[in-house]
Each structure stands twice: as structure tokens, then as C-alpha cells.
Design a protein around this motif. Structure first.
Motif, short mmCIF file in Angstrom:
data_model
loop_
_atom_site.label_atom_id
_atom_site.label_comp_id
_atom_site.label_asym_id
_atom_site.label_seq_id
_atom_site.Cartn_x
_atom_site.Cartn_y
_atom_site.Cartn_z
N PRO A 11 97.03 96.86 99.84
CA PRO A 11 96.18 97.53 100.82
C PRO A 11 97.01 98.38 101.77
N ALA A 16 91.95 95.67 105.37
CA ALA A 16 91.85 95.48 103.92
C ALA A 16 92.76 94.34 103.46
N GLU A 19 91.09 91.08 104.32
CA GLU A 19 89.98 90.95 103.36
C GLU A 19 90.51 90.43 102.01
#
Ligand SMILES: Cc1cc2nc3c(=O)[nH]c(=O)nc-3n(C[C@H](O)[C@H](O)[C@H](O)COP(=O)(O)OP(=O)(O)OC[C@H]3O[C@@H](n4cnc5c(N)ncnc54)[C@H](O)[C@@H]3O)c2cc1C
Length: 291
Positions: A11, A16, A19
Motif C-alpha cells: 500500500p 490502506a 486496512e
């Protein structure tokens, strides 16, 4: 040996990355920073995550900044970058002293400040530095940011308060005042090997007396140990040889290492005492130079 198969994600934002650590379908994840500890673990199959989250593409984690008397070092700052940084040398001389003892330049070119803290090797230099300076460890997870005092961050060998879905984003320390000197002393069985014991020391002088002393010792417990007794013994004293020797002796009253295959408890304790004396002496010399 080659690592077991894993899914690789890279990422470019912190959101991100968190996540990617959160939505895992139950599989184990690992953050990849400099890879200097993780890659050997993967290759020896000491770690077998099903997903690797490579954070090297998150540019914001590679910054060094200083504001309002606080030095902030991003987790992805390479050890070699910190070693060569004028800002780090002035605002955090202890880190500058300690980081050059990590492995050798090829390791420090890739190894990161955050990676060393997250890895929490009991023989490593940077955890002792963080504990010595009461650093704040900044982490980001699904619930947002939280700040963990270094004194609480390290919970045992290779173990910290970081949750599996959290990323260490930065470490913050108070900028050193003038009249502050620092030193890191350690004993290794071989050049560039992990230390058997290490001592981080900071001395701040007010005139000819010690306004503040800070000492943390690695290798004598499962996490770095703050030598509060040495600090209290030296505060307000002229930092002469006897006062420093008395402070080192006081520190040893609170230190009780265990024996292992590298050294007996008695030898480790002796080494710690010698290193505390040397580190305080050297930190005092540097403090005089910085007045
Ligand atoms: C030959 C050799 C000699 C060495 N000598 C020394 C030495 O003398 N002293 C010393 O202290 N170290 C030494 N090291 C280790 C080196 O300092 C590593 O760089 C450091 O331990 C880990 O940093 P890294 O960035 O490479 O992390 P990685 O190897 O990428 O990761 C290490 C661990 O930390 C986790 N991690 C990394 N970054 C984060 C993050 N931002 N958030 C959450 N988790 C994270 C990873 O998931 C992994 O579990 C040596 C390594 C080698 C190969």
C-alpha cells in the motif's frame, strides 16, 4: 531455504496499510519495513505469515522533523539516515551515538528505526535508547492513532504492545537541551554482533553539577531496564569519578540478570556495572563539550 508462500501487498497510504492488516480472513500478517530481521525469519521459516504488508511505499513514514521541542522520527527512517542526520545528532545525541553500533552499514542502509523498535530484540540498541529517553511510540490501527510510552511498549523479548493490526508510525523524543551529553556503551562477543549488555546514558549539566542523569541497560532483563537508582544517585552531584562509580554501584542493586549460554548472571552484572560507569563518564565529557 525459501519462505513459505504469502500474499504480498504494498500500500502507498497508511489507511490502506492498516486496512490490509485488518481484513485478513483470519490469516497471520506481518509488516515489512527494512526486512533485516523479518527476511531471515521468513527464510528460516521462523515466521510464516500468510500476508506481508510492505510499508516502504508510504513516503510520510520516512520523515524527520523537529517542532516545539519535540523530535519526531518516522518509522521508515533508515538507521543510516538517522546516523547521518544533523538534526538527530543535535536534538537526540543518544540516538546518534547508539545507531552507529547496529550491525554494519549494509544493515543500517535498509534497517529502519521503527523496525528495530517493533522487533524488540533484547540485545538491540534502540529499545534501550527509547526507554532511556522516555520516548513516545506512535502507532496507527483501525481505531486511529495511539501513543505508547516506551516504558510500557516493550513487554518481553521480541514482544511489544503493538497489536497485529497496528503499524508503528513514528517515535518522538524531547529535543536535548544545551549542556546535554550522551553515550552508548556495549559489549559484544564479536564485532557487529548483538550486545551481551548495553548501556544508554544521558547527562545534563548545570554548571559543574548534574542537573539530570538518565540510564537504561539492555541485556540484563527481558526488556531494557531503567537504572533509576543510578540516576537519583548522580543528580545534584559533581560528576567526578567517585560519584559516577557510586551511581553505577547503586544501579546494580536494582539489576538482577539471569544466566544463559552466553554469560553467567554474575558476569553480566559485572559487565553492566563497568558499562554504566563508562557510559556516564563519556556522557559527562560530551555534556561539557556541549555547554
Ligand atoms: C547481520 C545483522 C546484524 C544485525 N545487528 C544488529 C545490531 O547489532 N543491533 C540491532 O539492534 N539490530 C541488528 N540487526 C537487526 C536490524 O537492526 C534490523 O534492521 C531491525 O531489527 C529491524 O528493522 P527492519 O526495518 O529491518 O524491520 P523488518 O525486518 O522489516 O521487521 C522486523 C519486525 O518488526 C515488524 N515491523 C517493522 N516495522 C514495523 C512497523 N513500522 N510497524 C509494525 N511492525 C513493524 C515486522 O513485522 C517484523 O516483525 C542486525 C541484522 C542483521 C541481519
Amino acid at each position: 531455504m525459501k519462505p513459505a508462500a504469502f500474499e504480498y501487498l504494498s500500500p502507498t497510504s497508511l489507511t490502506a496499510a492498516v486496512e490490509a492488516l485488518t481484513n485478513t480472513d483470519g490469516g497471520a500478517t506481518k509488516v515489512l519495513a527494512g526486512g533485516q530481521s523479518l527476511m531471515p525469519q521468513l527464510n528460516f521459516r521462523l515466521a510464516h505469515p500468510t500476508r506481508i504488508v510492505d510499508i516502504n511505499g508510504i513516503a510520510a513514514l520516512s520523515e524527520i522533523s523537529e517542532a516545539d521541542g519535540l523530535l519526531t522520527i518516522g518509522a521508515l527512517v533508515r538507521q543510516r539516515t538517522a546516523e547521518r542526520s544533523d538534526v538527530v545528532r543535535r536534538a537526540c545525541p543518544l540516538l546518534a551515538e547508539a545507531v552507529r553500533l547496529i550491525g554494519y552499514p549494509a544493515i543500517r542502509n535498509r534497517g529502519t528505526i521503527g523496525g528495530s523498535l517493533a522487533h524488540a530484540d533484547p540485545g538491540a540498541e534502540l529499545p534501550a535508547v527509547a526507554v532511556c529517553l522516555d520516548a513516545e511510540i506512535v502507532v496507527e490501527g483501525p481505531a486511529g492513532e495511539r501513543v505508547i510510552p516506551a516504558a510500557e511498549f516493550f513487554t518481553g523479548p521480541f514482544s511489544t504492545r503493538l497489536a497485529d493490526d497496528e503499524i508503528l508510525t513514528a517515535v518522538r523524543v524531547r529535543s536535548a537541551a544545551s549542556g546535554t551529553g550522551a553515550a552508548y556503551e556495549e559489549l559484544s562477543r564479536k564485532h557487529v554482533g548483538f550486545a551481551m549488555a548495553g548501556v544508554a546514558a544521558v547527562v545534563r549539566l548545570d554548571g559543574d553539577t548534574v542537573a539530570e542523569a538518565r540510564v537504561a541497560v539492555s541485556g540484563v532483563g527481558t526488556t531494557p531496564v531503567r537504572a533509576n537508582r543510578a540516576e537519583a544517585a548522580l543528580a545534584g552531584q559533581a560528576p567526578v569519578e567517585k560519584a559516577i562509580a557510586d551511581a553505577a554501584a547503586a544501579a546494580l542493586e536494582g539489576i538482577s540478570p539471569t544466566s544463559d549460554l552466553h554469560a553467567s548472571a554474575a558476569y553480566r552484572r559485572h559487565v553492566a556495572g563497568v558499562l554504566i560507569r563508562r557510559a556516564l563518564t563519556s556522557a559527562t565529557t560530551h555534556a561539557r563539550e556541549n555547554r
